[in-house]
Design an enzyme around this catalytic site. Structure first.
Site, PDB file in Angstrom:
ATOM      1  N   GLY A 245      35.340  38.515  37.904  1.00 54.18           N
ATOM      2  CA  GLY A 245      34.376  39.542  37.538  1.00 54.18           C
ATOM      3  C   GLY A 245      34.885  40.514  36.486  1.00 54.18           C
ATOM      4  O   GLY A 245      35.609  40.147  35.544  1.00 54.18           O
ATOM      5  N   ILE A 246      34.513  41.769  36.656  1.00 53.30           N
ATOM      6  CA  ILE A 246      34.851  42.805  35.685  1.00 53.30           C
ATOM      7  C   ILE A 246      36.367  42.955  35.544  1.00 53.30           C
ATOM      8  O   ILE A 246      36.892  43.111  34.433  1.00 53.30           O
ATOM      9  CB  ILE A 246      34.185  44.144  36.108  1.00 53.30           C
ATOM     10  CG1 ILE A 246      32.669  44.060  35.849  1.00 53.30           C
ATOM     11  CG2 ILE A 246      34.817  45.327  35.383  1.00 53.30           C
ATOM     12  CD1 ILE A 246      31.870  45.255  36.345  1.00 53.30           C
TER      13      ILE A 246
ATOM     14  N   ASP B 194      45.033  43.911  50.316  1.00 51.58           N
ATOM     15  CA  ASP B 194      43.678  44.322  50.702  1.00 51.58           C
ATOM     16  C   ASP B 194      43.653  45.848  50.681  1.00 51.58           C
ATOM     17  O   ASP B 194      44.241  46.496  51.551  1.00 51.58           O
ATOM     18  CB  ASP B 194      43.368  43.781  52.102  1.00 51.58           C
ATOM     19  CG  ASP B 194      41.956  44.165  52.556  1.00 51.58           C
ATOM     20  OD1 ASP B 194      41.380  45.121  52.013  1.00 51.58           O
ATOM     21  OD2 ASP B 194      41.448  43.489  53.465  1.00 51.58           O
ATOM     22  N   VAL B 195      42.987  46.418  49.708  1.00 50.27           N
ATOM     23  CA  VAL B 195      43.071  47.877  49.517  1.00 50.27           C
ATOM     24  C   VAL B 195      42.337  48.672  50.594  1.00 50.27           C
ATOM     25  O   VAL B 195      42.408  49.900  50.614  1.00 50.27           O
ATOM     26  CB  VAL B 195      42.598  48.309  48.105  1.00 50.27           C
ATOM     27  CG1 VAL B 195      43.500  47.753  47.019  1.00 50.27           C
ATOM     28  CG2 VAL B 195      41.131  47.956  47.874  1.00 50.27           C
TER      29      VAL B 195
ATOM     30  N   TYR C 267      26.811  53.260  48.587  1.00 53.82           N
ATOM     31  CA  TYR C 267      27.484  52.788  47.368  1.00 53.82           C
ATOM     32  C   TYR C 267      27.367  53.845  46.273  1.00 53.82           C
ATOM     33  O   TYR C 267      28.353  54.178  45.599  1.00 53.82           O
ATOM     34  CB  TYR C 267      26.854  51.462  46.916  1.00 53.82           C
ATOM     35  CG  TYR C 267      27.457  50.887  45.643  1.00 53.82           C
ATOM     36  CD1 TYR C 267      28.649  50.171  45.673  1.00 53.82           C
ATOM     37  CD2 TYR C 267      26.834  51.067  44.402  1.00 53.82           C
ATOM     38  CE1 TYR C 267      29.206  49.647  44.510  1.00 53.82           C
ATOM     39  CE2 TYR C 267      27.376  50.545  43.236  1.00 53.82           C
ATOM     40  CZ  TYR C 267      28.567  49.839  43.293  1.00 53.82           C
ATOM     41  OH  TYR C 267      29.115  49.325  42.138  1.00 53.82           O
TER      42      TYR C 267
ATOM     43  N   LYS D  34      30.477  55.926  44.308  1.00 53.03           N
ATOM     44  CA  LYS D  34      30.746  55.877  42.864  1.00 53.03           C
ATOM     45  C   LYS D  34      30.647  57.269  42.229  1.00 53.03           C
ATOM     46  O   LYS D  34      31.399  57.599  41.301  1.00 53.03           O
ATOM     47  CB  LYS D  34      29.801  54.882  42.190  1.00 53.03           C
ATOM     48  CG  LYS D  34      30.077  53.434  42.589  1.00 53.03           C
ATOM     49  CD  LYS D  34      31.493  53.003  42.191  1.00 53.03           C
ATOM     50  CE  LYS D  34      31.782  51.547  42.455  1.00 53.03           C
ATOM     51  NZ  LYS D  34      33.122  51.134  42.018  1.00 53.03           N
TER      52      LYS D  34
ATOM     53  N   THR E  81      28.281  39.217  37.481  1.00 51.80           N
ATOM     54  CA  THR E  81      29.485  38.865  38.264  1.00 51.80           C
ATOM     55  C   THR E  81      29.014  38.372  39.630  1.00 51.80           C
ATOM     56  O   THR E  81      27.816  38.405  39.924  1.00 51.80           O
ATOM     57  CB  THR E  81      30.402  40.093  38.508  1.00 51.80           C
ATOM     58  OG1 THR E  81      29.724  41.007  39.371  1.00 51.80           O
ATOM     59  CG2 THR E  81      30.803  40.797  37.222  1.00 51.80           C
TER      60      THR E  81
HETATM   61  P1  NDP Z   1      33.074  41.229  42.167  1.00 50.76           P
HETATM   62  O1  NDP Z   1      32.432  41.194  43.509  1.00 50.76           O
HETATM   63  O2  NDP Z   1      32.802  40.133  41.216  1.00 50.76           O
HETATM   64  O3  NDP Z   1      34.654  41.380  42.334  1.00 50.76           O
HETATM   65  C1  NDP Z   1      35.148  42.386  43.177  1.00 50.76           C
HETATM   66  C2  NDP Z   1      36.620  42.493  42.980  1.00 50.76           C
HETATM   67  O4  NDP Z   1      37.111  43.505  43.874  1.00 50.76           O
HETATM   68  C3  NDP Z   1      37.328  41.209  43.354  1.00 50.76           C
HETATM   69  O5  NDP Z   1      38.389  40.992  42.481  1.00 50.76           O
HETATM   70  C4  NDP Z   1      37.821  41.473  44.764  1.00 50.76           C
HETATM   71  O6  NDP Z   1      39.007  40.784  45.086  1.00 50.76           O
HETATM   72  C5  NDP Z   1      38.123  42.956  44.695  1.00 50.76           C
HETATM   73  N1  NDP Z   1      38.084  43.495  46.049  1.00 50.76           N
HETATM   74  C6  NDP Z   1      37.013  43.705  46.838  1.00 50.76           C
HETATM   75  N2  NDP Z   1      37.391  44.179  48.033  1.00 50.76           N
HETATM   76  C7  NDP Z   1      38.736  44.265  47.988  1.00 50.76           C
HETATM   77  C8  NDP Z   1      39.708  44.670  48.917  1.00 50.76           C
HETATM   78  N3  NDP Z   1      39.383  45.081  50.158  1.00 50.76           N
HETATM   79  N4  NDP Z   1      41.001  44.634  48.545  1.00 50.76           N
HETATM   80  C9  NDP Z   1      41.364  44.219  47.315  1.00 50.76           C
HETATM   81  N5  NDP Z   1      40.478  43.807  46.381  1.00 50.76           N
HETATM   82  C10 NDP Z   1      39.177  43.829  46.727  1.00 50.76           C
HETATM   83  O7  NDP Z   1      32.669  42.625  41.564  1.00 50.76           O
HETATM   84  P2  NDP Z   1      32.555  43.143  40.052  1.00 50.76           P
HETATM   85  O8  NDP Z   1      33.559  42.499  39.210  1.00 50.76           O
HETATM   86  O9  NDP Z   1      31.138  43.096  39.694  1.00 50.76           O
HETATM   87  O10 NDP Z   1      32.912  44.664  40.306  1.00 50.76           O
HETATM   88  C11 NDP Z   1      34.142  45.257  39.902  1.00 50.76           C
HETATM   89  C12 NDP Z   1      33.968  46.762  39.973  1.00 50.76           C
HETATM   90  O11 NDP Z   1      32.914  47.156  39.099  1.00 50.76           O
HETATM   91  C13 NDP Z   1      33.581  47.286  41.361  1.00 50.76           C
HETATM   92  O12 NDP Z   1      34.226  48.508  41.596  1.00 50.76           O
HETATM   93  C14 NDP Z   1      32.085  47.483  41.248  1.00 50.76           C
HETATM   94  O13 NDP Z   1      31.606  48.446  42.162  1.00 50.76           O
HETATM   95  C15 NDP Z   1      31.969  47.937  39.812  1.00 50.76           C
HETATM   96  N6  NDP Z   1      30.654  47.774  39.214  1.00 50.76           N
HETATM   97  C16 NDP Z   1      30.097  46.532  39.075  1.00 50.76           C
HETATM   98  C17 NDP Z   1      28.873  46.397  38.464  1.00 50.76           C
HETATM   99  C18 NDP Z   1      28.221  45.093  38.231  1.00 50.76           C
HETATM  100  O14 NDP Z   1      27.051  45.067  37.796  1.00 50.76           O
HETATM  101  N7  NDP Z   1      28.855  43.977  38.471  1.00 50.76           N
HETATM  102  C19 NDP Z   1      28.116  47.580  38.023  1.00 50.76           C
HETATM  103  C20 NDP Z   1      28.793  48.817  38.220  1.00 50.76           C
HETATM  104  C21 NDP Z   1      30.014  48.899  38.784  1.00 50.76           C
HETATM  105  P3  NDP Z   1      38.946  39.271  45.650  1.00 50.76           P
HETATM  106  O15 NDP Z   1      38.618  38.420  44.472  1.00 50.76           O
HETATM  107  O16 NDP Z   1      40.316  39.036  46.168  1.00 50.76           O
HETATM  108  O17 NDP Z   1      37.894  39.244  46.703  1.00 50.76           O
END
Ligand code: NDP
Length: 256
Positions: A22-23, A66-67, A161, A165, A196
């Site tokens: 993802g991002i 795991d954060v 959520y 944020k 994503t």
């Molecule tokens: P994804 O669901 O695609 O990815 C989430 C990421 O966060 C993964 O790498 C995951 O790790 C990690 N993660 C989640 N929970 C934990 C945890 N408990 N411990 C460690 N790592 C964790 O999300 P996005 O890429 O879309 O989102 C990334 C950020 O951007 C987030 O903060 C989201 O809120 C924010 N965001 C996203 C938007 C969007 O439209 N996509 C819009 C606005 C903000 P793992 O792969 O190991 O599970």
């Protein structure tokens, strides 16, 4: 010197959470392209992602964590410092989770998990990174917030959520104010809808998807590199005079 030199990160080390998809992955691509040594972290290890960056000649390392566990953000910073030879230049707090639902029925356990991951872990990681950054008299922290910290998205309900944020944005501004004189810059990015795993379900939903697109003046979601490019700006000397900023990257969503 060319202005492009200001976007280089040669010799810098960055820790990125949520880095293997993802991002976060878009951010890692941008920072490694600019020459940074990037320490990737996630909950689920993905050795194939690490291998891909190494094969491309980039310097990357990985720390699992795991954060949601309160002890993990501090451990990530400590281990990153070791891997980086004692100096951490950049921290990107990107890991996050989204959870929708009516507030009256929102389970307490889901609320706690969301706040633990989206807000508390960011606070803890910043806390742990500030000590070495103060010693270094330099450092950059980038937090990934959301347009949901600025406006209340529809049609889905996601009060918890949104609150998480908004808090990340205010944490960013407060730390920027508190630590600017010590050479530490703290900024955030507020992404709009980005394609994503987090948004795929909503974007393909017959009700949500059209609303999300229609409410975005550009009529489409962004992709991870749109955020990666913004992250590179905020993590590099190109933004040397920018701190406390919440940079909105949303295809125009919040202008209406
Ligand atoms: P994804 O669901 O695609 O990815 C989430 C990421 O966060 C993964 O790498 C995951 O790790 C990690 N993660 C989640 N929970 C934990 C945890 N408990 N411990 C460690 N790592 C964790 O999300 P996005 O890429 O879309 O989102 C990334 C950020 O951007 C987030 O903060 C989201 O809120 C924010 N965001 C996203 C938007 C969007 O439209 N996509 C819009 C606005 C903000 P793992 O792969 O190991 O599970």
């Amino acid at each position: 010197m060319s202005v492009f030199d200001l976007f280089r990160l040669d010799g810098k080390t960055a820790l990125v959470t949520g880095a293997t998809r993802g991002i976060g992955l878009g951010i890692v691509e941008a920072l490694t392209d600019a020459g940074a040594h990037v320490i990737m972290s996630s909950r689920v290890p993905k050795p194939e992602v690490l291998a891909r960056f190494r094969e491309a000649g980039h310097k990357v390392d990985y720390i699992q964590g795991d954060v949601q566990d309160p002890a993990v953000p501090g451990r990530l910073i400590a281990e990153a410092l070791e891997l980086a030879g004692g100096k951490l230049d950049i921290l990107v707090n990107n890991a996050g989770v989204a959870q929708h639902g009516d507030t009256e029925a929102f389970p307490a356990e889901q609320y706690r998990r969301l706040m633990d991951i989206n807000l508390d872990s960011v606070f803890r990681a910043c806390q742990a990174a500030l000590t070495p950054m103060r010693k270094q008299k330099s450092g950059v922290i980038l937090n990934i917030g959301s347009i949901s910290g600025l406006v209340s998205n529809i049609p889905q309900r996601q009060a918890a959520y949104n609150a998480s944020k908004a808090a990340v944005h205010m944490l960013t501004k407060s730390l920027a104010s508190d630590y600017a004189e010590e050479g530490i810059r703290v900024n955030a990015i507020a992404p709009g809808y980005i394609t994503t795993d987090m948004t795929n379900g909503g974007l393909s939903d017959p009700v949500w998807g059209p609303v999300w697109r229609d409410m975005t003046p550009m009529k489409r979601p962004g992709d991870a590199m749109d955020i990666g490019a913004a992250a590179l700006y905020l993590c590099s000397p190109a933004s040397a005079y920018v701190t406390g900023e919440v940079l909105v990257v949303d295809g125009g969503y919040t202008v209406r």
